[in-house]
Motif scaffolding. Structure first.
Motif, mmCIF file in Angstrom:
data_model
loop_
_atom_site.group_PDB
_atom_site.id
_atom_site.type_symbol
_atom_site.label_atom_id
_atom_site.label_comp_id
_atom_site.label_asym_id
_atom_site.label_seq_id
_atom_site.Cartn_x
_atom_site.Cartn_y
_atom_site.Cartn_z
ATOM 1 N N ILE A 40 0.837 -1.199 0.000
ATOM 2 C CA ILE A 40 0.000 0.000 0.000
ATOM 3 C C ILE A 40 0.871 1.247 0.000
ATOM 4 C CG2 ILE A 40 -1.680 1.331 1.347
ATOM 5 C CD1 ILE A 40 -2.671 -1.478 2.402
ATOM 6 N N GLU B 191 2.219 1.895 -3.394
ATOM 7 C CA GLU B 191 1.190 2.423 -4.296
ATOM 8 C C GLU B 191 0.874 3.885 -3.997
ATOM 9 O OE1 GLU B 191 -1.999 -0.316 -3.815
ATOM 10 O OE2 GLU B 191 -0.877 -1.991 -4.686
ATOM 11 N N TYR C 144 -3.167 6.506 -5.008
ATOM 12 C CA TYR C 144 -4.193 6.963 -4.063
ATOM 13 C C TYR C 144 -4.303 8.493 -4.020
ATOM 14 C CZ TYR C 144 -4.575 2.182 -2.287
ATOM 15 O OH TYR C 144 -4.795 0.824 -2.166
ATOM 16 N N PHE D 169 -0.329 7.861 6.751
ATOM 17 C CA PHE D 169 -0.879 6.502 6.773
ATOM 18 C C PHE D 169 -0.320 5.806 7.994
ATOM 19 C CE2 PHE D 169 -0.157 2.055 4.761
ATOM 20 C CZ PHE D 169 -1.291 1.543 5.372
ATOM 21 N N LYS E 93 -7.293 4.820 -6.847
ATOM 22 C CA LYS E 93 -7.705 3.943 -5.753
ATOM 23 C C LYS E 93 -8.123 4.783 -4.554
ATOM 24 C CE LYS E 93 -4.586 0.187 -7.129
ATOM 25 N NZ LYS E 93 -3.450 -0.684 -6.716
ATOM 26 N N THR F 142 -8.462 5.158 -0.392
ATOM 27 C CA THR F 142 -7.997 4.689 0.909
ATOM 28 C C THR F 142 -9.159 4.192 1.771
ATOM 29 O OG1 THR F 142 -7.974 7.025 1.586
ATOM 30 C CG2 THR F 142 -5.861 6.017 1.030
ATOM 31 N N ARG G 21 -11.211 2.081 1.001
ATOM 32 C CA ARG G 21 -11.392 0.653 0.754
ATOM 33 C C ARG G 21 -10.231 -0.189 1.272
ATOM 34 N NH1 ARG G 21 -15.849 -0.590 0.643
ATOM 35 N NH2 ARG G 21 -15.151 -2.588 -0.170
ATOM 36 N N VAL G 22 -9.171 0.454 1.756
ATOM 37 C CA VAL G 22 -7.952 -0.277 2.123
ATOM 38 C C VAL G 22 -8.206 -1.320 3.209
ATOM 39 C CG1 VAL G 22 -5.773 0.009 3.389
ATOM 40 C CG2 VAL G 22 -6.202 1.352 1.335
ATOM 41 N N ASP H 17 -10.755 -4.137 1.743
ATOM 42 C CA ASP H 17 -10.347 -4.869 0.546
ATOM 43 C C ASP H 17 -8.918 -5.398 0.588
ATOM 44 O OD1 ASP H 17 -12.827 -4.218 -0.359
ATOM 45 O OD2 ASP H 17 -12.184 -2.763 -1.857
ATOM 46 N N ARG H 18 -8.069 -4.814 1.430
ATOM 47 C CA ARG H 18 -6.664 -5.211 1.427
ATOM 48 C C ARG H 18 -6.205 -5.822 2.749
ATOM 49 N NH1 ARG H 18 -3.708 -2.254 -2.330
ATOM 50 N NH2 ARG H 18 -1.970 -3.633 -1.782
#
Length: 394
Positions: A53, A56, A62, A68, A377, A379, A381-382, A385-386
């Motif tokens: 992440i 990316e 993102y 983060f 993308k 964040t 959904r992080v 989904d991840r």
């Protein structure tokens, strides 16, 4: 003879006790060892996806991300800061020096070049906490109380009797019944958030809105309702909400650096005006993971935490994702069939997220400022989904 037997019996008992104790200690150590192994395994698995992440984000997938953070089991697993040249980025936009111009770099995304980051609507979640503390400490009030008697001194049109029936809980769950449009672009001059922030008296603006449905029946996202909640806190406590926050929330949590926007009428912007450092926002997440406790002090009641983060309304935004719920100013991105919360989150304009997954004792914090362009993308959904799928498959 009996004395000798007693000595032998006593010695035998002591030996058996010691052996049993060693066995228990061994079992306890084994259990602790298993827990530590599971924790390390979980963190190792997370490390790979976190690195991915982060890579990316650095590649721009993102958009504009400022911070983060990942915290699990009270351990900081990741804390990445990203430098963005906002001064250059916003040159093509209007940068009038006004606190509600979102492209003015004195105010957004950081306050006056400090580390204080705008939280936008994550402010609403913290307003809810402050109301919860006020209700915990003042037994004469609860969420069933009607809101209007707590909002005196304004010229309220009560020709529509439905307005008198709005409860505190209706405001908390965005079901006030007030006519409100916050779905269009923020700069659209028909958007009630834009009009609210352009007005001289925010509370009067919200109270002047006509009713369009029965209170408690329909979810309509309404930041104006959160402005009313801020005023209600002042009515209940006798203190403006920034002073109440300082005394009852920030000071106990060791949050010493923060900023609130003040409205033209001398109130506080409780729908989007709070600035915090990311690490202090993470403290709010830790407070809630610990059911309202901080260093063994109950800051806000466990019942308020549970109710606030449970889906009081289900499927509130089916166009975003099915199974999206809403609590007391908290989003519930995922919950089980029987209504048990799997994930809850504070969600703010531009990419401000405080995400909490209780099952995994996990906190995610994102700060960003994606207001002019849509990134590849999200964040938001992080976690779903991840990160959580990675933990489930470890």
């Amino acid at each position: 003879m009996r004395t000798t037997i007693n000595k032998i019996e006593t010695l035998t008992f002591l030996i058996l006790f010691i052996v049993a104790s060693i066995g228990c200690n061994s079992k306890n150590k084994d259990k602790e060892s298993i827990k530590n192994t599971q924790r390390v395994t979980s963190q190792n698995v997370l490390s790979a996806v976190i690195d991915s992440i982060n890579s990316e984000i650095n590649d721009g997938d993102y958009g504009l991300i400022d911070r983060f953070m990942v915290i699990q089991n009270d351990e900081l697993l990741a804390d990445y800061k990203y430098e963005q040249d906002y001064e250059t980025i916003v040159q093509k936009y209007d940068t009038t020096n006004h606190q509600y111009n979102f492209n003015n770099t004195d105010w957004h995304p950081y306050y006056k070049k400090s580390e204080l980051h705008t939280l936008q609507s994550v402010t609403k979640s913290i307003t809810s906490i402050l109301l919860g503390i006020a209700l915990d400490l003042n037994g004469d009030y609860n969420v069933s109380n009607k809101a209007m008697p707590l909002l005196t001194g304004y010229d309220i049109d009560f020709l529509d009797k439905r307005k008198q029936n709005i409860s505190i809980e209706d405001l908390l769950t965005m079901r006030s019944g007030l006519q409100w449009n916050e779905e269009t672009d923020h700069n659209d001059n028909t958007n009630d958030s834009f009009l609210l922030e352009s007005s001289d008296n925010w509370i009067a603006y919200v109270l002047s809105k006509p009713m369009d449905t029965i209170p408690g029946t329909r979810f309509v996202y309404n930041g104006g309702g959160t402005v009313l909640l801020g005023k209600i806190v002042r009515t209940i406590t006798g203190k403006r909400i920034d002073d109440w926050a300082e005394e009852k929330l920030f000071k106990p949590l060791g949050i010493t650096d923060y900023y609130w926007k003040e409205t033209p009428d001398g109130e506080i912007d409780t729908e989007g005006g709070l600035y915090l450092k990311a690490e202090d926002l993470a403290k709010i997440g830790s407070l809630f993971l610990n059911n309202g406790k901080w260093n063994d002090n109950q800051i806000v009641s466990e019942s308020w935490v549970t109710t606030s983060t449970s889906p009081q309304i289900k499927d509130v935004k089916p166009e975003w994702r099915s199974n999206m719920g809403y609590g007391y100013q908290w989003w519930i991105p995922e919950y089980t069939f029987d209504g048990k919360t799997s994930i809850y989150a504070g969600n703010g304009y531009g990419g401000q997220y405080l995400m909490i997954a209780p099952e995994y004792n996990l906190i995610i914090v994102f700060n960003g400022w994606n207001i002019n362009d849509e990134p590849e993308k999200s964040t938001w959904r992080v976690l779903q989904d991840r990160i959580i799928p990675t933990l489930k498959n470890k």
